[in-house]
Design a protein around this motif. Structure first.
Motif, PDB file in Angstrom:
ATOM      1  N   VAL A   1       1.176   8.831 -11.086  1.00 49.33           N
ATOM      2  CA  VAL A   1       1.323   7.585 -10.333  1.00 49.33           C
ATOM      3  C   VAL A   1       2.548   7.731  -9.428  1.00 49.33           C
ATOM      4  CG1 VAL A   1       1.809   5.118 -10.477  1.00 49.33           C
ATOM      5  CG2 VAL A   1       0.287   6.168 -12.148  1.00 49.33           C
ATOM      6  N   ALA A   2       2.344   7.477  -8.160  1.00 48.76           N
ATOM      7  CA  ALA A   2       3.453   7.490  -7.202  1.00 48.76           C
ATOM      8  C   ALA A   2       3.618   6.073  -6.672  1.00 48.76           C
ATOM      9  CB  ALA A   2       3.142   8.447  -6.062  1.00 48.76           C
ATOM     10  N   ALA A   3       4.868   5.680  -6.471  1.00 44.48           N
ATOM     11  CA  ALA A   3       5.081   4.311  -5.997  1.00 44.48           C
ATOM     12  C   ALA A   3       5.994   4.287  -4.778  1.00 44.48           C
ATOM     13  CB  ALA A   3       5.689   3.466  -7.118  1.00 44.48           C
ATOM     14  N   CYS A   4       5.799   3.291  -3.961  1.00 40.35           N
ATOM     15  CA  CYS A   4       6.630   3.113  -2.770  1.00 40.35           C
ATOM     16  C   CYS A   4       6.407   1.691  -2.242  1.00 40.35           C
ATOM     17  CB  CYS A   4       6.210   4.126  -1.706  1.00 40.35           C
ATOM     18  SG  CYS A   4       7.316   4.143  -0.300  1.00 40.35           S
ATOM     19  N   ALA A   5       7.424   1.150  -1.607  1.00 35.48           N
ATOM     20  CA  ALA A   5       7.286  -0.197  -1.049  1.00 35.48           C
ATOM     21  C   ALA A   5       7.331  -0.143   0.466  1.00 35.48           C
ATOM     22  CB  ALA A   5       8.404  -1.096  -1.562  1.00 35.48           C
ATOM     23  N   ALA A   6       6.688  -1.124   1.075  1.00 37.94           N
ATOM     24  CA  ALA A   6       6.880  -1.367   2.504  1.00 37.94           C
ATOM     25  C   ALA A   6       7.247  -2.843   2.617  1.00 37.94           C
ATOM     26  CB  ALA A   6       5.621  -1.058   3.289  1.00 37.94           C
TER      27      ALA A   6
ATOM     28  N   LEU B   1       6.768  -5.273  -0.345  1.00 34.28           N
ATOM     29  CA  LEU B   1       5.445  -5.062  -0.963  1.00 34.28           C
ATOM     30  C   LEU B   1       5.447  -3.724  -1.723  1.00 34.28           C
ATOM     31  CD1 LEU B   1       2.335  -5.950  -0.999  1.00 34.28           C
ATOM     32  CD2 LEU B   1       2.102  -4.522   1.042  1.00 34.28           C
ATOM     33  N   PRO B   2       5.895  -3.722  -2.975  1.00 34.90           N
ATOM     34  CA  PRO B   2       5.859  -2.474  -3.742  1.00 34.90           C
ATOM     35  C   PRO B   2       4.453  -2.173  -4.262  1.00 34.90           C
ATOM     36  CG  PRO B   2       7.030  -4.207  -4.972  1.00 34.90           C
ATOM     37  CD  PRO B   2       6.502  -4.835  -3.726  1.00 34.90           C
ATOM     38  N   ILE B   3       4.078  -0.901  -4.143  1.00 37.94           N
ATOM     39  CA  ILE B   3       2.732  -0.483  -4.537  1.00 37.94           C
ATOM     40  C   ILE B   3       2.819   0.785  -5.384  1.00 37.94           C
ATOM     41  CG2 ILE B   3       0.601   0.562  -3.591  1.00 37.94           C
ATOM     42  CD1 ILE B   3       0.710  -1.427  -1.381  1.00 37.94           C
ATOM     43  N   GLY B   4       2.016   0.848  -6.437  1.00 35.07           N
ATOM     44  CA  GLY B   4       1.898   2.074  -7.230  1.00 35.07           C
ATOM     45  C   GLY B   4       0.471   2.576  -7.142  1.00 35.07           C
ATOM     46  N   VAL B   5       0.296   3.855  -6.867  1.00 34.14           N
ATOM     47  CA  VAL B   5      -1.038   4.421  -6.657  1.00 34.14           C
ATOM     48  C   VAL B   5      -1.270   5.604  -7.586  1.00 34.14           C
ATOM     49  CG1 VAL B   5      -2.610   5.430  -4.946  1.00 34.14           C
ATOM     50  CG2 VAL B   5      -0.820   3.902  -4.203  1.00 34.14           C
ATOM     51  N   ALA B   6      -2.442   5.649  -8.199  1.00 33.67           N
ATOM     52  CA  ALA B   6      -2.854   6.854  -8.922  1.00 33.67           C
ATOM     53  C   ALA B   6      -3.234   7.865  -7.845  1.00 33.67           C
ATOM     54  CB  ALA B   6      -4.037   6.545  -9.826  1.00 33.67           C
ATOM     55  N   ALA B   7      -2.393   8.887  -7.692  1.00 32.11           N
ATOM     56  CA  ALA B   7      -2.490   9.717  -6.489  1.00 32.11           C
ATOM     57  C   ALA B   7      -3.827  10.439  -6.347  1.00 32.11           C
ATOM     58  CB  ALA B   7      -1.347  10.736  -6.492  1.00 32.11           C
ATOM     59  N   ARG B   8      -4.429  10.822  -7.456  1.00 32.98           N
ATOM     60  CA  ARG B   8      -5.654  11.624  -7.380  1.00 32.98           C
ATOM     61  C   ARG B   8      -6.878  10.760  -7.097  1.00 32.98           C
ATOM     62  NH1 ARG B   8      -8.748  15.093 -10.880  1.00 32.98           N
ATOM     63  NH2 ARG B   8      -8.127  13.884 -12.680  1.00 32.98           N
TER      64      ARG B   8
ATOM     65  N   GLN C   1       2.862  -5.798  -6.026  1.00 33.30           N
ATOM     66  CA  GLN C   1       3.535  -7.083  -6.106  1.00 33.30           C
ATOM     67  C   GLN C   1       3.998  -7.436  -4.700  1.00 33.30           C
ATOM     68  OE1 GLN C   1       6.374  -5.779  -9.344  1.00 33.30           O
ATOM     69  NE2 GLN C   1       5.509  -7.569 -10.357  1.00 33.30           N
ATOM     70  N   MET C   2       4.348  -8.685  -4.501  1.00 29.55           N
ATOM     71  CA  MET C   2       4.861  -9.023  -3.170  1.00 29.55           C
ATOM     72  C   MET C   2       5.908 -10.116  -3.256  1.00 29.55           C
ATOM     73  SD  MET C   2       2.845  -9.704   0.326  1.00 29.55           S
ATOM     74  CE  MET C   2       3.247 -11.295   0.978  1.00 29.55           C
ATOM     75  N   ASP C   3       6.934  -9.939  -2.458  1.00 31.16           N
ATOM     76  CA  ASP C   3       8.027 -10.880  -2.379  1.00 31.16           C
ATOM     77  C   ASP C   3       8.145 -11.285  -0.913  1.00 31.16           C
ATOM     78  OD1 ASP C   3      10.193 -12.257  -3.191  1.00 31.16           O
ATOM     79  OD2 ASP C   3      11.544 -10.547  -3.374  1.00 31.16           O
ATOM     80  N   GLY C   4       8.194 -12.565  -0.603  1.00 25.14           N
ATOM     81  CA  GLY C   4       8.315 -13.000   0.794  1.00 25.14           C
ATOM     82  C   GLY C   4       6.957 -13.237   1.425  1.00 25.14           C
ATOM     83  N   ASP C   5       6.962 -13.349   2.766  1.00 21.94           N
ATOM     84  CA  ASP C   5       5.726 -13.699   3.488  1.00 21.94           C
ATOM     85  C   ASP C   5       5.320 -12.603   4.456  1.00 21.94           C
ATOM     86  OD1 ASP C   5       5.622 -16.330   2.454  1.00 21.94           O
ATOM     87  OD2 ASP C   5       7.228 -16.885   3.844  1.00 21.94           O
ATOM     88  N   LEU C   6       4.019 -12.329   4.494  1.00 22.05           N
ATOM     89  CA  LEU C   6       3.449 -11.421   5.496  1.00 22.05           C
ATOM     90  C   LEU C   6       2.170 -12.067   6.005  1.00 22.05           C
ATOM     91  CD1 LEU C   6       3.632  -7.927   3.692  1.00 22.05           C
ATOM     92  CD2 LEU C   6       5.054  -8.666   5.608  1.00 22.05           C
ATOM     93  N   SER C   7       1.892 -11.921   7.300  1.00 25.56           N
ATOM     94  CA  SER C   7       0.591 -12.381   7.803  1.00 25.56           C
ATOM     95  C   SER C   7      -0.461 -11.384   7.331  1.00 25.56           C
ATOM     96  CB  SER C   7       0.619 -12.433   9.334  1.00 25.56           C
ATOM     97  OG  SER C   7       0.699 -11.106   9.834  1.00 25.56           O
ATOM     98  N   GLY C   8      -1.723 -11.712   7.513  1.00 31.52           N
ATOM     99  CA  GLY C   8      -2.804 -10.811   7.105  1.00 31.52           C
ATOM    100  C   GLY C   8      -2.663  -9.445   7.772  1.00 31.52           C
ATOM    101  N   GLU C   9      -2.379  -9.475   9.084  1.00 24.67           N
ATOM    102  CA  GLU C   9      -2.238  -8.212   9.837  1.00 24.67           C
ATOM    103  C   GLU C   9      -1.050  -7.411   9.342  1.00 24.67           C
ATOM    104  OE1 GLU C   9      -1.918  -8.497  14.137  1.00 24.67           O
ATOM    105  OE2 GLU C   9      -3.940  -9.380  14.140  1.00 24.67           O
ATOM    106  N   GLU C  10       0.061  -8.117   9.133  1.00 14.65           N
ATOM    107  CA  GLU C  10       1.271  -7.418   8.640  1.00 14.65           C
ATOM    108  C   GLU C  10       1.035  -6.839   7.251  1.00 14.65           C
ATOM    109  OE1 GLU C  10       4.726 -10.066  10.878  1.00 14.65           O
ATOM    110  OE2 GLU C  10       3.962 -10.657   8.918  1.00 14.65           O
ATOM    111  N   PHE C  11       0.309  -7.603   6.441  1.00 16.44           N
ATOM    112  CA  PHE C  11       0.013  -7.096   5.092  1.00 16.44           C
ATOM    113  C   PHE C  11      -0.760  -5.777   5.197  1.00 16.44           C
ATOM    114  CE2 PHE C  11      -2.673  -6.443   1.462  1.00 16.44           C
ATOM    115  CZ  PHE C  11      -1.798  -6.636   0.400  1.00 16.44           C
ATOM    116  N   ASP C  12      -1.777  -5.753   6.048  1.00 20.70           N
ATOM    117  CA  ASP C  12      -2.593  -4.529   6.195  1.00 20.70           C
ATOM    118  C   ASP C  12      -1.715  -3.363   6.643  1.00 20.70           C
ATOM    119  OD1 ASP C  12      -4.773  -5.961   5.451  1.00 20.70           O
ATOM    120  OD2 ASP C  12      -5.588  -6.196   7.482  1.00 20.70           O
ATOM    121  N   GLU C  13      -0.823  -3.657   7.603  1.00 18.79           N
ATOM    122  CA  GLU C  13       0.051  -2.603   8.134  1.00 18.79           C
ATOM    123  C   GLU C  13       1.011  -2.102   7.047  1.00 18.79           C
ATOM    124  OE1 GLU C  13       3.272  -2.037  11.757  1.00 18.79           O
ATOM    125  OE2 GLU C  13       2.138  -3.911  11.662  1.00 18.79           O
TER     126      GLU C  13
END
Ligand code: ADP
Length: 253
Positions: free
Chosen positions: A158-163, A186-193, A201-213
């Motif tokens: 599992v690798a994790a990183c936030a945007a 927006l911290p995210i953890g991904v099963a790399a394989r 998880q998410m803290d704060g506000d993002l529009s739909g487009e910003e969330f996708d980005e």
């Protein structure tokens, strides 16, 4: 995340306060197998974060009523040292660390082959020695390497990183000032394989487009983090061949 939008975090040259580009990770150093008495371990420096993860087990789950007859349980403890932040943190668990222990433990339940070890417990300890925002991603990433180092069979690392968003711009891997004065994280953890999302998880506000980005950027960050994880594990077994553990690592990356 205060959402104070008027603190200037991006310069006129488009660089962030620590000189990074918007899509750039902070420097990451990772070493597997740093603790003699743990089954698996990892030391990670990620920007100003310093984190150590240790794994014990599979061992008999205690107390016995916590045992599951058909699978292992994952017990995770995320802890921030009193000296890890500017003002001394009160030692011991608080609401935040209990939440993080829970979500990180759940993330690993998705990738560890738990049914191989009925009635057992796999114990993960994450100690944050120095905190500089992004410690849940750092902890998750280090714990994943420690699990692989312990030879725990997993479907994937599992690798994790936030945007997040700072001064209205989506960017990768927020540092402390950006986390304090930015708009969203927006911290995210991904099963790399498998590409499965095991933490989000998410803290704060993002529009739909910003969330996708931000989501796309965080996934790209996870791929880079996974490369460093793989390298740390390769370095470990290149320098000190351990046939049993190496077998347990087969194909988890
Ligand atoms: P993460 O570390 O995963 O980004 P948070 O967003 O909750 O988690 O915290 C951001 C940062 O705030 C932490 O990395 C740490 O530097 C700081 N911080 C968190 N909890 C405390 C605390 N109790 N005292 C002082 N600083 C803290």
């Amino acid at each position: 995340m205060s959402g104070v939008g008027n603190v200037k975090l991006i310069g006129d040259d488009g660089k962030r306060i620590d000189g990074r580009a918007l899509n750039e990770l902070r420097p990451i150093k990772m070493e597997a197998g740093v603790l003699k008495r743990a089954e698996g371990s990892c030391y990670l420096e990620w920007g100003g974060n310093k984190v150590i993860a240790a794994v014990y087990g599979p061992r008999e789950a205690q107390p016995r009523h916590s045992q599951k007859v058909d699978r292992a349980i994952v017990q995770c403890r995320y802890n921030m040292a009193p000296f890890s932040v500017d003002e001394r943190k009160r030692p011991g668990p608080d609401r935040r660390s209990i939440e993080l222990s829970k979500v990180i433990g759940h993330a690993f339940e998705n990738v560890i082959l738990l049914d191989k070890y009925p009635k057992s417990s796999i114990d993960i300890f994450i100690e944050v020695l120095q905190a500089d925002a992004g410690t849940r991603c750092a902890g998750l990433t280090a714990a994943s390497v420690a699990l692989a180092d312990a030879g725990i069979p997993m479907r994937s690392l599992v690798a994790a990183c936030a945007a997040g968003r700072i001064n209205g711009k989506v960017c990768l891997d927020l540092c402390k000032e950006e986390d304090n004065y930015g708009d969203a994280d927006l911290p995210i953890g991904v099963a790399a394989r498998t590409g499965e999302i095991v933490l989000m998880q998410m803290d704060g506000d993002l529009s739909g487009e910003e969330f996708d980005e931000a989501f796309k950027l965080a996934i790209e960050g996870c791929a880079k983090v996974n490369e460093i994880q793989r390298q740390a594990l390769m370095n470990r077994y290149r320098s000190e061949p351990q046939p049993m553990a190496a077998e347990g690592n087969g194909g988890v990356c």
